[in-house]
Design an enzyme around this catalytic site. Structure first.
Site, PDB file in Angstrom:
ATOM      1  N   GLU A  49     143.008  70.354   1.143  1.00 35.41           N
ATOM      2  CA  GLU A  49     142.523  69.596  -0.005  1.00 35.41           C
ATOM      3  C   GLU A  49     141.232  70.229  -0.494  1.00 35.41           C
ATOM      4  O   GLU A  49     140.542  69.666  -1.339  1.00 35.41           O
ATOM      5  CB  GLU A  49     142.339  68.121   0.341  1.00 35.41           C
ATOM      6  CG  GLU A  49     141.327  67.854   1.425  1.00 35.41           C
ATOM      7  CD  GLU A  49     140.779  66.451   1.323  1.00 35.41           C
ATOM      8  OE1 GLU A  49     141.505  65.519   1.644  1.00 35.41           O
ATOM      9  OE2 GLU A  49     139.614  66.302   0.927  1.00 35.41           O
ATOM     10  N   CYS A  82     144.519  64.431   4.266  1.00 32.75           N
ATOM     11  CA  CYS A  82     144.459  65.075   5.592  1.00 32.75           C
ATOM     12  C   CYS A  82     145.824  65.392   6.192  1.00 32.75           C
ATOM     13  O   CYS A  82     145.917  65.933   7.284  1.00 32.75           O
ATOM     14  CB  CYS A  82     143.684  64.193   6.558  1.00 32.75           C
ATOM     15  SG  CYS A  82     141.953  63.998   6.099  1.00 32.75           S
ATOM     16  N   HIS A 101     145.528  61.858  14.192  1.00 36.04           N
ATOM     17  CA  HIS A 101     144.537  62.296  13.222  1.00 36.04           C
ATOM     18  C   HIS A 101     143.180  61.748  13.637  1.00 36.04           C
ATOM     19  O   HIS A 101     143.066  60.611  14.103  1.00 36.04           O
ATOM     20  CB  HIS A 101     144.900  61.844  11.804  1.00 36.04           C
ATOM     21  CG  HIS A 101     143.861  62.267  10.810  1.00 36.04           C
ATOM     22  ND1 HIS A 101     143.506  63.581  10.670  1.00 36.04           N
ATOM     23  CD2 HIS A 101     143.058  61.547   9.981  1.00 36.04           C
ATOM     24  CE1 HIS A 101     142.537  63.660   9.762  1.00 36.04           C
ATOM     25  NE2 HIS A 101     142.250  62.453   9.332  1.00 36.04           N
TER      26      HIS A 101
END
Lengths: 350, 135
Positions: free
Chosen positions: A83, A115, A239
């Protein structure tokens, strides 16, 4: 109705490689500037002046190639999840493909899903190889993440990434995929509009309905489809926007903390966004034994999660030493103050 | 800067800049960087591409404090003469290293980094730099 994603052919990881820039800034140094106490992590990685998501991707990809020991011209797709694209329009993937000598007989594209872009590229690579379309495909996740100065994201938004080369399961693969599962909903917890420098987020909204709902749903969905329970896994990588979230997710799922810690690097390198779980998994592969089963769940704001079940194979023993280990990069560090950090992040107008 | 004519000029050198690909003479075996159409050693026109390992040693270096345009943001930065393990000596920037850590004979390895940016709307140039080896 089968919800599991599983290709016709069994596929695995032929080579993997991570990269983390060497500069670090401590959370207390950022706090000193903005008058904040109480921090989500200890310190985060910062890109050098000459590093961006592309150069991070290049080094990770080269490390993956060293372990795969294949001719880069046999790679039929290179997909790059980020990103923090250096160009708004112009693929980053072509620069990486050129730099590793994979051009011109391949598909290349950039993926974006906050993400989750790195694992999204990996899902596509699994399909590309698992369908028989390609012998090898490379998926990379890397970022030099942006956080608005003074915002709480600035304490964690960091730089790093990892690359995975997917090939048909064989004695050459270091681990194979038992299956994967993706879960997405339209949840606006974090976004950045066109031409804006920094993302905005929904503060507390980023927790329950976003991160935890997608991560838990994806992990449970994958386990249900594969008929596994949390105790079937030797490691779990979630994550990691901070340290608290992944540990809480593990607790909700009934996975002991010890299985999470080896792949939990956010406390010392920060949140590498698209690279986060990919770097965490590479740290686990650096130490895992053949036969170990790994639960891998990414999260991207917007929102969604990709979950994978990975089983480590014998080839890991001989291949892990063919490139620098994840911790070699994590332990190579030089602290900088906020003034230099601002320079590294391109904040000064010349 | 960063105008179309410049883009073509840089684009022609991507292979050598991104990957450190030079030339090797098919008749006398001489390796050189960058690749030339004629072997500088024996004059043969049979020169093939040669992939350098990227490993080398610092022969000498200096710190650039008054850089040319396009490099201002990076100052101060070290540039060095590096002898590649295959023989040729090339000029390149050092990165991920503080000036006081640099020494004669220091081992370095090649990385591909951002070399220059042409204004806000121009192209980004990537190329070889050298740093102390990871391990």
């Amino acid at each position: 109705m089968r919800r599991l994603l599983k290709p016709i052919k069994d596929v695995g990881i032929v080579g993997y490689g991570a990269y983390v820039p060497m500069y670090r800034i401590k959370n207390e140094e950022i706090g000193r500037v903005w008058g904040v106490n109480g921090f989500p992590i200890q310190e985060k990685s910062v890109n050098n002046l000459d590093e961006d998501a592309i150069t991070i991707g290049i080094e990770a990809a080269r490390n993956a190639l060293k372990r795969a020991q294949i001719d880069p011209r046999e790679i039929r797709a290179l997909w790059f999840g980020t990103e923090s694209k250096p160009y708004a329009v112009k693929p980053s993937a072509t620069v990486i493909a050129e730099a590793i000598g994979a051009t011109p007989d391949l598909d290349a594209a950039d993926f974006e899903f906050a993400c989750k872009a790195g694992t999204e590229a990996l899902q596509a690579a699994i399909g590309f190889v698992g369908s028989g379309m390609a012998k090898y495909a490379m998926a990379i996740g890397a970022d030099t993440a942006q956080g608005r100065p003074g915002d709480h994201l600035e304490f964690t938004a960091s730089a790093g990434g990892a690359a995975y080369i997917v090939g048909e399961k064989s004695s050459e693969t270091v681990a194979y995929f038992e299956g994967s599962y993706s879960y997405v909903t339209d949840t606006p917890d974090f976004w950045r509009r066109q031409h804006e420098h920094y993302p905005r987020h929904g503060n507390r909204f980023t927790g329950e309905p976003a991160y935890f709902h997608q991560i838990i749903s994806a992990a449970k969905g994958l386990m249900e489809e594969l008929g596994y329970s949390p105790s079937d896994f030797d490691y779990a990588v979630f994550h990691q926007p901070n340290v608290k979230f992944p540990i809480t997710a593990a607790k909700i799922l009934g996975i002991p903390k010890e299985k999470v810690l080896p792949g939990l690097l956010s406390g010392i390198i920060g949140n590498t966004y698209s690279g986060a779980t990919l770097v965490g998994i590479s740290a686990v592969l650096d130490i895992a034994k053949p036969g170990d089963r790994i639960l891998w769940v990414s999260f991207g704001s917007g929102a969604g999660s990709d979950a994978f079940s990975l089983v480590v194979q014998d080839a890991i023993e001989e291949k892990r030493d063919l490139a620098p280990k994840t911790m070699d990069y994590v332990n190579r560090k030089k602290y900088i103050d906020y003034a230099l950090y601002a320079k590294h992040r391109g904040k000064y107008i010349m | 800067m960063g105008r179309p004519m410049q883009v073509a000029r840089y684009w022609r050198h991507f292979k050598e800049k991104y990957r450190l690909i030079g030339g090797k003479c098919k008749s006398c075996g001489h390796v050189h960087f960058p690749k030339r159409p004629v072997c500088p050693e024996c004059g043969s026109q049979e020169v093939e591409e040669f992939q350098f390992s990227g490993k080398g040693k610092v022969v000498s270096w200096t710190i650039v404090r008054n850089p040319p345009s396009g490099y201002e943001y990076y100052k101060p930065y070290p540039i060095a003469l590096i002898q590649l393990e295959e023989g040729p000596v090339i000029l390149a920037q050092l990165t991920d290293v503080d000036p006081e850590e640099i020494d004669f004979g220091m081992e370095v390895e090649m990385v591909t980094r951002k070399v220059r940016e042409f204004e806000e709307d121009g192209i980004i140039l990537y190329g070889y730099k050298f740093r102390p080896p990871i391990k």
